[in-house]
Design an enzyme around this catalytic site. Structure first.
Site, PDB file in Angstrom:
ATOM      1  N   SER A   1       0.821  -1.220   0.000  1.00  0.00           N
ATOM      2  CA  SER A   1       0.000   0.000   0.000  1.00  0.00           C
ATOM      3  C   SER A   1       0.853   1.268   0.000  1.00  0.00           C
ATOM      4  O   SER A   1       0.314   2.367   0.128  1.00  0.00           O
ATOM      5  CB  SER A   1      -0.901  -0.010   1.238  1.00  0.00           C
ATOM      6  OG  SER A   1      -0.123  -0.245   2.402  1.00  0.00           O
TER       7      SER A   1
ATOM      8  N   THR B   1       1.748   6.884   0.432  1.00  0.00           N
ATOM      9  CA  THR B   1       0.815   5.825   0.055  1.00  0.00           C
ATOM     10  C   THR B   1       0.820   5.601  -1.459  1.00  0.00           C
ATOM     11  O   THR B   1       1.177   6.517  -2.218  1.00  0.00           O
ATOM     12  CB  THR B   1      -0.620   6.192   0.501  1.00  0.00           C
ATOM     13  OG1 THR B   1      -1.495   5.093   0.260  1.00  0.00           O
ATOM     14  CG2 THR B   1      -1.165   7.403  -0.244  1.00  0.00           C
TER      15      THR B   1
ATOM     16  N   ARG C   1      -6.446   9.447  -9.634  1.00  0.00           N
ATOM     17  CA  ARG C   1      -7.202   9.617  -8.374  1.00  0.00           C
ATOM     18  C   ARG C   1      -6.238   9.971  -7.231  1.00  0.00           C
ATOM     19  O   ARG C   1      -5.168   9.380  -7.089  1.00  0.00           O
ATOM     20  CB  ARG C   1      -7.947   8.322  -8.064  1.00  0.00           C
ATOM     21  CG  ARG C   1      -8.704   8.326  -6.723  1.00  0.00           C
ATOM     22  CD  ARG C   1      -7.878   7.765  -5.589  1.00  0.00           C
ATOM     23  NE  ARG C   1      -8.587   7.729  -4.325  1.00  0.00           N
ATOM     24  CZ  ARG C   1      -8.019   7.463  -3.152  1.00  0.00           C
ATOM     25  NH1 ARG C   1      -6.733   7.202  -3.093  1.00  0.00           N
ATOM     26  NH2 ARG C   1      -8.721   7.456  -2.054  1.00  0.00           N
TER      27      ARG C   1
ATOM     28  N   THR D   1      -5.228   7.367   8.029  1.00  0.00           N
ATOM     29  CA  THR D   1      -5.217   6.258   7.089  1.00  0.00           C
ATOM     30  C   THR D   1      -6.672   5.810   6.917  1.00  0.00           C
ATOM     31  O   THR D   1      -7.464   5.948   7.831  1.00  0.00           O
ATOM     32  CB  THR D   1      -4.322   5.095   7.577  1.00  0.00           C
ATOM     33  OG1 THR D   1      -4.430   3.988   6.676  1.00  0.00           O
ATOM     34  CG2 THR D   1      -4.694   4.624   8.964  1.00  0.00           C
ATOM     35  N   GLY D   2      -6.983   5.301   5.738  1.00  0.00           N
ATOM     36  CA  GLY D   2      -8.365   4.861   5.519  1.00  0.00           C
ATOM     37  C   GLY D   2      -8.909   5.380   4.211  1.00  0.00           C
ATOM     38  O   GLY D   2      -8.149   5.746   3.305  1.00  0.00           O
TER      39      GLY D   2
HETATM   40  N1  GLY Z   1      -5.790   7.047   2.631  1.00  0.00           N
HETATM   41  C1  GLY Z   1      -5.176   6.750   1.418  1.00  0.00           C
HETATM   42  C2  GLY Z   1      -5.989   6.974   0.230  1.00  0.00           C
HETATM   43  O1  GLY Z   1      -7.203   6.946   0.299  1.00  0.00           O
HETATM   44  O2  GLY Z   1      -5.428   7.147  -0.822  1.00  0.00           O
END
Ligand code: GLY
Length: 331
Positions: free
Chosen positions: A82, A202, A212, A235-236
């Site tokens: 991730s 991330t 995105r 995070t999420g």
């Molecule tokens: N929290 C990481 C994302 O939605 O890209």
């Protein structure tokens, strides 16, 4: 009113610490000096990040250097799917990375979004902070900036990520399957002089639409720091965290005197009430208040924080927002 909405409103009223405590907040501009280095980060892989940050400080690096070097540990690790090199690609099979870094004293920050071809987006974000008049660079612009800054391009699609993409594509040959996963690495550091820095990195949602961008590289959403109040990272589900300016909101509650746990609970409650997905969202935060108090909270089960105090790091399971509330009601 839908039953769940009613229950959530009840939960909000129950959590209404601001009304019940008459918090006055910290607007004095006076900084805390705790004399202690405190680090908090997201997920078990935060442990290595905290250690690298501590090592960087011990070697004479700055707090910004420490959070940068800290999160680079996960960016370099192909086992983490991730973040960075191990990150899963978008629906076109291309890894697009997001990262940001911020200084809570100067409010200088740098971010890159949808960066292709570099395993360490946090280094490029740091270069944006240090060498660009801008705060955020995206896509091709971020890439050409990285090239101009002398960062070498690298393969960013790991073997494991490529295999996972092929499996996904087999199931969704039109390339339009659902997105998955969102385990951002975020790190908050409070140094011994009361100075706070934050960093986030991330690969965003797996199989996302190209271009995105979630909360992680956006100041106030995935991360925020203010030496006078505290620091927070998220995070999420990036869309849902962004909807409420999640990290900024946590810091602002702390500025008003809320504990980090209270501030996070209020913010999770806000997300649940503002999101069309209600409590089905995953969102989690870790935070340090300016006086060194830490907290973590998560909407769903399974979240962990990595917490470092006195040079020792523990990975701790974080109870869900509702478990905490029920526990509080029993007391
Ligand atoms: N929290 C990481 C994302 O939605 O890209």
């Amino acid at each position: 009113m839908h039953r769940r909405d009613f229950l959530l409103r009840g939960a909000a009223a129950g959590a209404g610490f601001l009304a019940s405590t008459g918090l006055q907040g910290h607007e004095s501009g006076q900084l805390h000096s705790t004399g202690e280095v405190v680090l908090i980060s997201t997920w078990p892989f935060g442990k290595a990040a905290n250690q690298a940050a501590l090592d960087t400080l011990a070697a004479g690096g700055s707090s910004l250097d420490a959070v940068e070097k800290g999160v680079m540990t996960a960016e370099a690790n192909p086992a983490i799917q991730s973040v960075g090199y191990g990150g899963l690609p978008n629906r076109a099979g291309i890894v697009e990375l997001d990262a940001a870094i911020q200084d809570g004293r100067t409010f200088e920050s740098g971010a890159v979004c949808s960066l292709q071809g570099y395993r360490h987006p946090i280094q490029v974000a740091r270069a944006v902070l240090d060498h660009s008049p801008h705060l955020v660079l995206v896509g091709d612009g971020a890439r050409s900036f990285a090239t101009d800054q002398g960062f070498p391009t690298e393969e960013t699609l790991s073997e494991k990520a490529q295999e996972a993409y092929q499996r996904w594509l087999k199931k969704h040959p039109d390339g339009k399957g659902p997105v998955e996963g969102h385990d951002t690495l975020g790190l908050v550091l409070l140094n011994s002089n009361g100075h706070i820095c934050v960093a986030c990195t991330t690969s965003g949602l797996a199989w996302k639409h190209p271009g995105r961008v979630g909360d992680s590289p956006l100041l106030g959403h995935g991360l925020y720091a203010d030496d006078e109040a505290g620091g927070c990272v998220a995070t999420g589900d990036g869309e849902e965290i962004t909807r409420v300016c999640g990290s900024f909101l946590v810091v602002e509650w702390m500025r008003k005197g809320a504990s980090p746990e209270e501030a996070i609970a209020e913010t999770l409650d806000r997300i649940a009430r503002r999101s069309p997905k209600g409590r089905d969202v995953q969102a989690a935060f870790v935070a340090i208040r300016a006086d060194g108090v830490t907290g973590a909270g998560s909407m769903q089960e399974g979240f962990h924080q990595a917490l470092t105090r006195d040079g020792k790091t523990e990975v701790l399971s974080v109870p869900t927002f509702l478990e905490r509330k029920q526990d509080g009601n029993r007391r």
